[in-house]
Motif scaffolding. Structure first.
Motif, mmCIF file in Angstrom:
data_model
loop_
_atom_site.group_PDB
_atom_site.id
_atom_site.type_symbol
_atom_site.label_atom_id
_atom_site.label_comp_id
_atom_site.label_asym_id
_atom_site.label_seq_id
_atom_site.Cartn_x
_atom_site.Cartn_y
_atom_site.Cartn_z
ATOM 1 N N CYS A 78 -5.901 0.208 5.523
ATOM 2 C CA CYS A 78 -6.653 2.139 4.213
ATOM 3 C C CYS A 78 -7.548 1.674 3.670
ATOM 4 C CB CYS A 78 -5.999 3.267 4.097
ATOM 5 S SG CYS A 78 -5.103 2.230 2.745
ATOM 6 N N LYS B 226 0.457 3.718 0.923
ATOM 7 C CA LYS B 226 -0.112 5.079 1.998
ATOM 8 C C LYS B 226 0.478 4.528 3.309
ATOM 9 C CE LYS B 226 -3.848 7.309 4.087
ATOM 10 N NZ LYS B 226 -5.574 7.495 3.871
ATOM 11 N N CYS B 227 0.437 2.868 3.657
ATOM 12 C CA CYS B 227 0.287 2.486 4.618
ATOM 13 C C CYS B 227 1.706 1.355 4.678
ATOM 14 C CB CYS B 227 -0.931 1.833 5.265
ATOM 15 S SG CYS B 227 -1.815 2.401 4.869
ATOM 16 N N CYS C 111 -6.147 -2.753 0.817
ATOM 17 C CA CYS C 111 -5.406 -2.721 2.416
ATOM 18 C C CYS C 111 -6.361 -3.012 3.138
ATOM 19 C CB CYS C 111 -4.981 -1.693 2.406
ATOM 20 S SG CYS C 111 -4.317 -1.222 3.756
ATOM 21 N N CYS D 254 0.554 -1.217 0.001
ATOM 22 C CA CYS D 254 0.091 0.243 0.064
ATOM 23 C C CYS D 254 0.809 1.125 -0.521
ATOM 24 C CB CYS D 254 -0.953 0.098 1.239
ATOM 25 S SG CYS D 254 -1.631 1.405 1.524
HETATM 26 ZN ZN LIG Z 1 -3.649 1.528 3.455
#
Ligand SMILES: [Zn+2]
Length: 60
Positions: free
Chosen positions: A21, A8-9, A18, A6
């Motif tokens: 998120c 973002k994470c 994910c 992911c």
């Molecule tokens: Zn994520």
């Protein structure tokens, strides 16, 4: 096949979304990985802002 992460994470994602998120923005180009078993006691997890145990990449 490279494992996806992911964006973002920075957690490894096995499914279509994910687990943290719920996003579907992935990257399969990453460097280094770390398994966080107890984020509350992990200095690295604190620095990375990790609040869920799991397997993460260090750099995307
Ligand atoms: Zn994520």
């Amino acid at each position: 096949m490279a494992r996806k992460v992911c964006k973002k994470c920075k957690i490894f994602v096995e499914k279509d979304k994910c687990s943290i998120c719920g996003g579907n923005q992935f990257n399969d180009s990453w460097k280094g990985r770390i398994t966080i078993l107890n984020f509350e006691k992990s200095e690295i997890a604190g620095k990375m802002g990790i609040t869920v145990n799991g397997e993460y990449v260090l750099k995307i």
